[in-house]
Design an enzyme around this catalytic site. Structure first.
Site, mmCIF file in Angstrom:
data_model
loop_
_atom_site.group_PDB
_atom_site.id
_atom_site.type_symbol
_atom_site.label_atom_id
_atom_site.label_comp_id
_atom_site.label_asym_id
_atom_site.label_seq_id
_atom_site.Cartn_x
_atom_site.Cartn_y
_atom_site.Cartn_z
ATOM 1 N N TYR A 1 0.902 -1.174 -0.023
ATOM 2 C CA TYR A 1 0.228 0.026 0.013
ATOM 3 C C TYR A 1 0.892 1.181 0.112
ATOM 4 C CZ TYR A 1 -4.170 2.433 0.108
ATOM 5 O OH TYR A 1 -5.161 3.407 -0.174
ATOM 6 N N ARG B 1 -8.668 10.695 -8.248
ATOM 7 C CA ARG B 1 -7.740 11.225 -7.214
ATOM 8 C C ARG B 1 -7.090 10.240 -6.338
ATOM 9 N NH1 ARG B 1 -8.455 12.787 -1.386
ATOM 10 N NH2 ARG B 1 -7.137 10.553 -1.538
ATOM 11 N N LYS C 1 -5.730 -2.094 -1.286
ATOM 12 C CA LYS C 1 -6.748 -1.736 -0.011
ATOM 13 C C LYS C 1 -7.131 -3.290 0.462
ATOM 14 C CE LYS C 1 -8.073 2.145 1.937
ATOM 15 N NZ LYS C 1 -7.822 3.494 1.726
ATOM 16 N N GLU D 1 -13.523 4.799 -3.039
ATOM 17 C CA GLU D 1 -12.152 5.144 -2.631
ATOM 18 C C GLU D 1 -11.477 6.004 -3.763
ATOM 19 O OE1 GLU D 1 -10.289 4.010 -0.023
ATOM 20 O OE2 GLU D 1 -8.370 4.664 -0.801
ATOM 21 N N ASP D 2 -10.801 7.056 -3.440
ATOM 22 C CA ASP D 2 -10.137 7.959 -4.301
ATOM 23 C C ASP D 2 -10.836 8.373 -5.218
ATOM 24 O OD1 ASP D 2 -7.967 7.776 -2.125
ATOM 25 O OD2 ASP D 2 -6.582 6.628 -3.866
ATOM 26 N N ASP E 1 -13.762 5.685 2.496
ATOM 27 C CA ASP E 1 -12.783 5.701 3.395
ATOM 28 C C ASP E 1 -11.711 7.034 3.486
ATOM 29 O OD1 ASP E 1 -11.036 4.151 5.352
ATOM 30 O OD2 ASP E 1 -9.585 4.663 3.763
ATOM 31 N N ASP E 2 -11.797 7.605 2.337
ATOM 32 C CA ASP E 2 -11.111 8.802 2.402
ATOM 33 C C ASP E 2 -11.955 10.047 3.421
ATOM 34 O OD1 ASP E 2 -9.258 8.087 0.316
ATOM 35 O OD2 ASP E 2 -11.113 8.254 -1.043
ATOM 36 N N ASN F 1 -0.404 14.276 2.915
ATOM 37 C CA ASN F 1 0.365 13.310 2.326
ATOM 38 C C ASN F 1 0.794 13.970 0.930
ATOM 39 O OD1 ASN F 1 0.458 11.139 4.277
ATOM 40 N ND2 ASN F 1 -1.428 10.740 3.865
HETATM 41 P P1 NAD Z 1 -9.012 18.497 -0.882
HETATM 42 O O1 NAD Z 1 -8.362 18.952 -2.426
HETATM 43 O O2 NAD Z 1 -10.315 18.048 -1.121
HETATM 44 O O3 NAD Z 1 -8.684 19.843 -0.128
HETATM 45 C C1 NAD Z 1 -7.627 20.463 0.012
HETATM 46 C C2 NAD Z 1 -7.875 21.680 0.813
HETATM 47 O O4 NAD Z 1 -6.761 22.302 1.244
HETATM 48 C C3 NAD Z 1 -8.927 22.817 0.091
HETATM 49 O O5 NAD Z 1 -9.803 23.149 1.175
HETATM 50 C C4 NAD Z 1 -8.106 23.914 -0.170
HETATM 51 O O6 NAD Z 1 -8.584 25.047 -0.291
HETATM 52 C C5 NAD Z 1 -7.019 23.913 0.909
HETATM 53 N N1 NAD Z 1 -5.798 24.447 0.467
HETATM 54 C C6 NAD Z 1 -4.895 24.282 -0.427
HETATM 55 N N2 NAD Z 1 -3.955 25.160 -0.750
HETATM 56 C C7 NAD Z 1 -4.195 25.913 0.520
HETATM 57 C C8 NAD Z 1 -3.166 26.995 1.217
HETATM 58 N N3 NAD Z 1 -2.332 27.410 0.614
HETATM 59 N N4 NAD Z 1 -3.604 27.357 2.259
HETATM 60 C C9 NAD Z 1 -4.699 26.930 2.845
HETATM 61 N N5 NAD Z 1 -5.684 26.096 2.509
HETATM 62 C C10 NAD Z 1 -5.065 25.553 1.285
HETATM 63 O O7 NAD Z 1 -8.055 17.277 -0.560
HETATM 64 P P2 NAD Z 1 -8.576 16.207 0.812
HETATM 65 O O8 NAD Z 1 -8.992 15.130 0.068
HETATM 66 O O9 NAD Z 1 -9.227 16.927 1.756
HETATM 67 O O10 NAD Z 1 -7.027 15.998 1.268
HETATM 68 C C11 NAD Z 1 -6.340 16.974 1.515
HETATM 69 C C12 NAD Z 1 -4.772 16.298 2.435
HETATM 70 O O11 NAD Z 1 -5.092 15.419 3.370
HETATM 71 C C13 NAD Z 1 -4.251 15.425 1.278
HETATM 72 O O12 NAD Z 1 -2.556 15.778 1.072
HETATM 73 C C14 NAD Z 1 -4.166 13.938 1.568
HETATM 74 O O13 NAD Z 1 -3.222 13.199 1.133
HETATM 75 C C15 NAD Z 1 -4.383 14.107 3.115
HETATM 76 N N6 NAD Z 1 -5.205 13.199 3.836
HETATM 77 C C16 NAD Z 1 -4.535 12.464 4.721
HETATM 78 C C17 NAD Z 1 -5.208 11.254 5.206
HETATM 79 C C18 NAD Z 1 -4.416 10.589 6.384
HETATM 80 O O14 NAD Z 1 -3.331 11.024 6.888
HETATM 81 N N7 NAD Z 1 -5.221 9.597 7.184
HETATM 82 C C19 NAD Z 1 -6.426 10.805 4.757
HETATM 83 C C20 NAD Z 1 -6.976 11.605 3.892
HETATM 84 C C21 NAD Z 1 -6.435 12.667 3.095
#
Ligand code: NAD
Length: 548
Positions: free
Chosen positions: A99, A152, A170, A241-242, A264-265, A404
């Protein structure tokens, strides 16, 4: 237990090519005689542990994790039992290979690495034929489909049909970490085209070579898909997923109360984050209902966590309005405030009635959060000013940069500990090495979804649950948090070690199963005795069964 001959066990070379039944060098003399295998195998007879040793030698000889990924994929295609034996022998080592992060690279190169298909590919041009396609799958009792549109993939964007690596990886973890028997799982890709120019121009790309369809076309296709799954696999739970953020939110809203499904996301991430918060509160010694959360990033992951936090605070007796008022969102335009002209519906409940703030450190100073949670994809977004402000306001500031991959993490573990003089309660979305500060060693935890989705899968499988609810995710979070020892907390660790992932999942699954029975969502009788023992009794164990 022997497999009855009448269960049409293939013979000879056919048996060696059946990954579910193949034992390769571990076929016994009696099986070789009875099943036409004599001469097709070398004379030596191994046991599973010897085969494991050989596989580990071969894995050690590989020089990159991508090569190890390819080796393990081939093992999954030839000898499923040995594949899971290898994975479960050392989860901390093999999970990052099957993964994240290695699966990301494998997806990017999917069309080039492709050797043998796995799962189902359902393309938009097959509209009207989805039931027939589902019938092509060889198993009739499918309990889990992990389905992606490939739009995504992790932090890598639109990878089209190459995204199939994600459902495959997964579901391998559903089994290796959660214990769901692999024959009940089906990886599935909805190929709705791709807008990735590089892939469209790549002669080795294997997906539909056209641009993505619009929302309406996608939605009606997904509708046909969900109905076809209900008809062909009535006991199946669908895990989205994604998918692209807006699709993910929209589809979850459409189906969560109608069919057994989850995303899951959104929900898994939320539960993992909640588990981290619950453990962190064991360190800070303060109740959930007194916290204030500031999210940096206001997308699907952030708002999913925010909603689950509200739900958990309500469960502790806080009125919904008050729970919501304890959560603020900050995105690329600044603090999400009620006077903003355009915002997504899912952001609206958290919009603050106050003047706009465009600087994160100022937002910290004014809102005085107890925790900051990064889901912005902005590496370094928690700079020194932000973290020092958190340290001024809180005795034990909670700092969770969850974006991430590592390069996008809002801060590193070292920054969080050193800029708070070792007082931060920290977990990242990416793994960070231990940090030495002030004569102490801090072990940063990783808020990895793998703590939750396999447990959810195992609980749904063992109880035949009809729905997946937020309460079940809260129960899973509590179950994960309970697995953290006082010693872990003393080292700053707020997630259990990955080496103990199977025990963590089984415990979390039993907490979820408890909730499923309590809410009347199970379709099996509640077993007598301890639920955890019941979950263990249902869990997959990688061992060979006698075929004669
Ligand atoms: P998304 O694209 O839906 O959301 C991103 C958000 O960040 C948006 O609201 C955007 O406006 C904001 N953003 C972007 N640039 C910015 C800036 N310069 N200043 C302030 N805000 C800003 O993405 P998502 O699906 O919500 O995922 C976001 C992150 O979370 C990714 O990096 C993803 O890998 C990570 N994530 C981690 C886990 C985990 O660790 N378990 C799980 C899910 C997602």
């Amino acid at each position: 237990m022997g497999v009855p001959r009448s269960a049409s066990v293939p013979r000879g070379a056919g048996l060696l090519h059946d990954p579910r039944l193949n034992k390769s060098s571990a076929f016994t003399e009696a099986e070789r005689e009875a099943l036409g295998l004599v001469g097709l195998l070398p004379e030596g007879v191994d046991d599973l542990d010897t085969q494991l040793r050989r596989a580990l030698v071969q894995l050690d000889a590989k020089t990159t994790d991508l090569e190890r990924y390819i080796y393990l994929s081939q093992l999954q295609d030839t000898d499923e039992t040995l594949f899971y034996r290898v994975l479960m022998s050392d989860p901390a080592r093999f999970m990052p290979i099957v993964y994240t992060p290695t699966v990301g690279e494998a997806c990017q190169k999917f069309g080039h690495l492709f050797r043998r298909p796995r799962g189902l590919y359902v393309s938009i041009k097959r509209r009207g034929h989805l039931r027939e396609i589902l019938r092509n799958w060889p198993e009739r009792d499918v309990r889990f489909i992990v389905v992606t549109s490939g739009e995504r993939i992790l932090g890598l964007g639109d990878l089209g049909a190459n995204g199939m690596g994600i459902p495959i990886g997964k579901l391998a973890l559903y089994t290796a970490a959660g214990g769901v028997p692999p024959q009940y799982t089906l990886p599935l890709l909805i190929d709705a085209g791709t807008d990735n120019e590089e892939l469209l121009g790549d002669p080795l790309y294997l997906g539909l070579r056209q641009r993505r369809c619009g929302d309406d076309e996608l939605d009606s296709f997904v509708d046909e898909f969900v109905k076809a799954v209900q008809q062909e696999f009535p006991r199946c739970c669908i895990q989205f997923e994604d998918w692209a953020g807006n699709d993910a939110v929209r589809l979850l809203e459409r189906y969560r109360d109608k069919v057994c499904c989850f995303n899951d996301d959104i929900q898994g991430t939320a539960a993992v984050a909640l588990a981290g918060v619950l453990s962190a509160l064991r360190i800070t010694g303060t109740p959930l209902g007194l916290q204030r959360f500031l999210f940096f990033g206001a997308g699907s992951a952030a708002t999913g966590i925010a909603e689950l936090l509200v739900r958990a605070m309500r469960d502790e007796g806080l009125p919904a309005d008050e729970a919501r008022s304890r959560i603020a969102l900050f995105d690329r335009k600044g603090l999400v405030t009620a006077d903003r002209e355009a915002m997504h519906d899912y952001q609206r409940p958290f919009a603050q009635r106050r003047a706009p703030i465009t600087d994160l450190a100022s937002a910290v100073e004014q809102l005085r959060p107890t925790a900051i949670i990064g889901l912005s994809t902005v590496g370094g977004g928690f700079d020194r000013r932000v973290i020092e402000a958190m340290a001024r306001i809180n005795e034990r500031p909670m700092i969770f940069p969850y974006s991430n991959p590592t390069s996008r993490s809002e801060c590193t573990a070292e920054e969080a500990y050193s800029w708070t003089e070792g007082r931060a309660v920290f977990a990242g979305g990416s793994p960070f090495p231990p940090v030495r500060y002030g004569g102490r060693t801090f072990v940063p935890g990783q808020g990895n979804n793998v703590y939750v989705f396999p447990a959810m899968g195992m609980a749904v499988f063992a109880t035949g649950a009809e729905r997946v609810t937020d309460e079940m995710f809260i129960a899973s979070a509590a179950g994960v948090a309970e697995q953290i020892t006082e010693q872990d907390l003393g080292n700053g660790l707020i997630y259990p070690p990955i080496s103990a992932i199977h025990e963590t999942e089984i415990h979390a699954a039993s907490r979820v199963a408890e909730m499923i029975f309590a809410k009347g969502l199970a379709t099996v009788e509640r077993p007598q005795g301890d639920l955890q023992d019941y979950i263990v009794s249902q869990a997959y164990v990688p061992k060979y069964r006698s075929l004669v």
